[in-house]
Design an enzyme around this catalytic site. Structure first.
Site, mmCIF file in Angstrom:
data_model
loop_
_atom_site.group_PDB
_atom_site.id
_atom_site.type_symbol
_atom_site.label_atom_id
_atom_site.label_comp_id
_atom_site.label_asym_id
_atom_site.label_seq_id
_atom_site.Cartn_x
_atom_site.Cartn_y
_atom_site.Cartn_z
ATOM 1 N N LYS A 188 19.246 -2.684 32.332
ATOM 2 C CA LYS A 188 20.548 -3.308 32.524
ATOM 3 C C LYS A 188 20.071 -4.832 32.319
ATOM 4 C CE LYS A 188 23.481 -5.563 34.533
ATOM 5 N NZ LYS A 188 23.760 -6.618 33.881
ATOM 6 N N GLU A 263 12.744 -7.020 44.019
ATOM 7 C CA GLU A 263 12.190 -8.304 43.694
ATOM 8 C C GLU A 263 13.411 -9.226 43.789
ATOM 9 O OE1 GLU A 263 9.076 -8.772 43.671
ATOM 10 O OE2 GLU A 263 8.067 -6.942 42.655
ATOM 11 N N CYS A 297 11.648 -17.643 40.599
ATOM 12 C CA CYS A 297 11.494 -16.934 42.046
ATOM 13 C C CYS A 297 10.555 -17.850 42.939
ATOM 14 C CB CYS A 297 11.445 -15.452 42.013
ATOM 15 S SG CYS A 297 10.283 -14.909 41.122
ATOM 16 N N GLU A 398 17.377 -21.374 48.361
ATOM 17 C CA GLU A 398 17.087 -21.072 47.159
ATOM 18 C C GLU A 398 17.787 -22.093 46.270
ATOM 19 O OE1 GLU A 398 17.141 -17.403 44.942
ATOM 20 O OE2 GLU A 398 15.183 -17.859 44.185
HETATM 21 P P1 NAD Z 1 21.515 -11.718 39.969
HETATM 22 O O1 NAD Z 1 21.395 -11.277 41.331
HETATM 23 O O2 NAD Z 1 22.816 -12.591 39.823
HETATM 24 O O3 NAD Z 1 21.522 -10.692 39.111
HETATM 25 C C1 NAD Z 1 20.271 -9.830 38.610
HETATM 26 C C2 NAD Z 1 20.862 -8.845 37.734
HETATM 27 O O4 NAD Z 1 21.610 -7.927 38.748
HETATM 28 C C3 NAD Z 1 21.695 -9.178 36.527
HETATM 29 O O5 NAD Z 1 21.325 -8.163 35.497
HETATM 30 C C4 NAD Z 1 22.970 -8.599 37.126
HETATM 31 O O6 NAD Z 1 23.974 -8.321 36.159
HETATM 32 C C5 NAD Z 1 22.833 -7.432 38.031
HETATM 33 N N1 NAD Z 1 23.854 -7.468 39.129
HETATM 34 C C6 NAD Z 1 24.443 -8.296 39.792
HETATM 35 N N2 NAD Z 1 25.341 -7.588 40.547
HETATM 36 C C7 NAD Z 1 25.001 -6.394 40.572
HETATM 37 C C8 NAD Z 1 25.457 -5.222 41.418
HETATM 38 N N3 NAD Z 1 26.195 -5.388 42.479
HETATM 39 N N4 NAD Z 1 24.952 -3.973 41.151
HETATM 40 C C9 NAD Z 1 23.670 -3.741 40.067
HETATM 41 N N5 NAD Z 1 23.551 -4.837 39.362
HETATM 42 C C10 NAD Z 1 24.155 -6.241 39.827
HETATM 43 O O7 NAD Z 1 20.450 -12.866 39.724
HETATM 44 P P2 NAD Z 1 20.457 -13.797 38.514
HETATM 45 O O8 NAD Z 1 21.196 -15.026 38.796
HETATM 46 O O9 NAD Z 1 20.429 -13.266 37.355
HETATM 47 O O10 NAD Z 1 18.603 -14.351 38.860
HETATM 48 C C11 NAD Z 1 18.185 -15.116 39.848
HETATM 49 C C12 NAD Z 1 17.919 -14.546 41.034
HETATM 50 O O11 NAD Z 1 16.878 -13.730 40.646
HETATM 51 C C13 NAD Z 1 17.144 -15.736 42.026
HETATM 52 O O12 NAD Z 1 17.468 -15.360 43.127
HETATM 53 C C14 NAD Z 1 15.716 -15.383 41.706
HETATM 54 O O13 NAD Z 1 14.731 -15.732 42.739
HETATM 55 C C15 NAD Z 1 15.519 -13.979 41.504
HETATM 56 N N6 NAD Z 1 14.438 -13.680 40.872
HETATM 57 C C16 NAD Z 1 13.496 -12.828 41.584
HETATM 58 C C17 NAD Z 1 12.167 -12.803 41.083
HETATM 59 C C18 NAD Z 1 11.258 -11.886 41.980
HETATM 60 O O14 NAD Z 1 10.250 -11.437 41.374
HETATM 61 N N7 NAD Z 1 11.285 -11.656 43.403
HETATM 62 C C19 NAD Z 1 12.054 -12.985 39.875
HETATM 63 C C20 NAD Z 1 12.784 -13.622 39.157
HETATM 64 C C21 NAD Z 1 14.180 -14.089 39.615
#
Ligand code: NAD
Length: 495
Positions: A188, A263, A297, A398
């Site tokens: 996804k 993650e 992140c 963050e």
């Molecule tokens: P997000 O949590 O909004 O979305 C991430 C993914 O989850 C997207 O594909 C989104 O469509 C999906 N999603 C959202 N709600 C969902 C739900 N209820 N059920 C299932 N899937 C769902 O994050 P973002 O804005 O795309 O990315 C930024 C975030 O990601 C930041 O917090 C960043 O720190 C984190 N991040 C973490 C790492 C790591 O390795 N720990 C790496 C990169 C980014």
């Protein structure tokens, strides 16, 4: 992200990009026939569109992955390795095309897109090898009449959910180990940046992957993502995203007690000791604060510098910020692009104003760059703050934007305590020439990865992941494939 459906007739597409769903080895439109637009963050132009999947599409993809599982899980690890290796080679061959797509939808400069995609190819190649090294055990039994074997078997259908900041890279971290272990997968991708991922999917298809082994459904996280997580057909959920998304996914996955790798968000500190080589430490801190416009992140969110050098560090970061070449990611020589969207820019603005209201000093930035070339994109100047205190949002939350707050410290244990005073625990960095200080700090910092005199904690062969609310489970390294395997004890009697 809210997705607004567009009619297929109005939708646009980049060349060489499939923009529908990849299910059972075919590119297919979503059942409801809806699409949504993708925007270039540097110009706000619509650069393409993708199929808007719904719950029923997620179910179709899970069913395809479930059907493909028996044959793929029993295929030889060497055969799986050959296909993965071919896919890695195809990603490398097509890197220029994919990099342009990634830059147009995500904003990062082309050299950064290229680096992301090539690292993704390396990850797939690494796991093509690692899949051959799945081992079992022969246990010494208590009774001489029994024997005990322990074998590792693929967990089943894996769901991979990824964010927009490194969509290609983070997806390969999930596809590589899952497919090498014998699992099948439904991806996804993020709704903001699904196009480069589609091109990577095509590489797997062209590498000869059997149908149904790898599937992709674009669409809203709240709908497609939740169906993929909650549906009993998926057995393991691997998510990179924000901590709030991780929390929701944990709740949904709990219903069927699914295996999880989370993650999540980060709030990384860097501690610069007075004996550090500042010619290394200052650019390292600045780069890790501003690269990908802070949308990483493991970005540096807080710079703690010994009070004897904190002024020099702050001034050095300002100098670095002043010389950054910011512009559209496709323009030659550009090192830093726009932020992804207005929501991210607004969050950054609000963190900066909160810090200023609470008494921080603005040393540089704090606004959009001026000039026509920046007027339509989501640009924001790299921002340096001084005189920051622990109560400020930039020091606790963050920001996910290009902000470098510099705080002075004068006691080793006190600065480690401050560095740890956050809900997050993904990465931390230490700059010093003294081995004892380095190890003292590294052992006490609460983070899944600690960099000593280096500003990146991702290493292909080493485990990557978080402590505390940054998540659990590990990707990369052998740990990445372990998380796709179940353990089975086979006890043989009557001997
Ligand atoms: P997000 O949590 O909004 O979305 C991430 C993914 O989850 C997207 O594909 C989104 O469509 C999906 N999603 C959202 N709600 C969902 C739900 N209820 N059920 C299932 N899937 C769902 O994050 P973002 O804005 O795309 O990315 C930024 C975030 O990601 C930041 O917090 C960043 O720190 C984190 N991040 C973490 C790492 C790591 O390795 N720990 C790496 C990169 C980014």
């Amino acid at each position: 992200m809210d997705i607004t459906p567009v009619t297929p007739a109005n939708s646009r597409s980049l060349p060489n990009v499939h923009t529908s769903l990849f299910i059972d080895g075919q590119w297919v439109e979503a059942l409801a026939g809806e699409r949504f637009d993708i925007t270039d963050p540097g110009t706000q132009e619509i650069v393409g569109s993708a199929s808007l999947g719904r719950r029923a599409d997620a179910v179709r993809a899970l069913e395809a992955a479930d059907r493909a599982f028996p044959a793929w899980s029993r295929a030889s690890a060497y055969e799986r390795a050959r296909i993965l290796r071919r896919a890695a080679d195809l990603i490398r061959e097509r890197v220029e095309d994919i990099a342009v797509t990634l830059t147009r939808e995500q904003g990062k400069p082309v050299p950064d897109s290229r680096k992301e995609i090539l690292f993704g190819a390396d990850v797939i190649e690494y796991y093509s090898e690692e899949g051959k090294r799945i081992k079992g055990d022969w246990i010494t039994p208590v009774s001489t009449h029994t024997r005990s074997l322990v074998i590792r078997q693929p967990v089943g259908v894996v769901v991979a959910i990824v964010p927009w900041n490194y969509p290609v890279d983070l997806l390969t971290w999930k596809i590589g180990p899952a497919l090498a272990a014998g699992c099948t997968l439904v991806a996804k991708p993020p709704s903001e940046t699904p196009l480069a991922v589609s091109q990577v999917m095509q590489c797997f298809a062209d590498a000869g992957l059997p149908q149904g082994v790898l599937n992709m459904v674009t669409g809203p996280g709240r709908e497609v993502g939740e169906e993929l997580v909650a549906n009993p057909l998926s057995r393991k959920i691997s998510v990179t995203g924000s901590t709030s998304t991780g929390r929701r996914i944990m709740e949904l996955a709990a219903q069927h007690v699914k295996r999880l790798t989370l993650e999540l968000g980060g709030q990384a500190p860097i501690i610069v000791f007075r004996d550090a080589d500042l010619s290394l430490a200052i650019p390292a801190a600045a780069r890790r604060s501003f690269s990908n416009m802070g949308q990483i992140c493991i970005a540096v969110n807080r710079i703690y510098a010994d009070k004897q050098i904190s002024r020099e560090v702050a001034e050095g970061v300002v100098e670095f910020a002043k010389h950054m070449k910011i512009g559209h990611g496709l323009d030659p020589g550009v090192e830093y692009g726009p932020m992804l969207n207005e929501a991210g820019r607004e969050q950054t603005r609000s963190h900066v104003s909160d810090a200023l209201e609470r008494g921080a000093t603005l040393l540089y930035g704090g606004k959009e760059p001026e000039g026509d070339r920046y007027s339509r994109g989501y640009y924001y100047l790299p921002t340096v703050l001084e005189g920051v205190t622990p109560d400020m949002r930039v020091m606790r939350e963050e920001t996910f934007g290009p902000v470098a707050p510099v705080a002075a410290f004068d006691d080793l244990d006190a600065v480690i305590a401050q560095a740890n005073a956050t809900q997050y625990g993904l990465a931390a960095y230490v700059y010093t020439r003294d081995l004892t200080t380095a190890l003292y700090a590294a052992e006490r910092l609460e983070a899944g990865g600690v960099g000593i005199n280096v500003n990146d904690v991702s290493e292909l062969g080493a485990p990557f992941g978080g402590w505390k609310e940054s998540g659990f489970g590990r990707e990369l390294g052998h740990e990445g494939i372990e998380s796709c395997l179940e353990t089975k004890h086979i006890r043989i009697g009557g001997l």
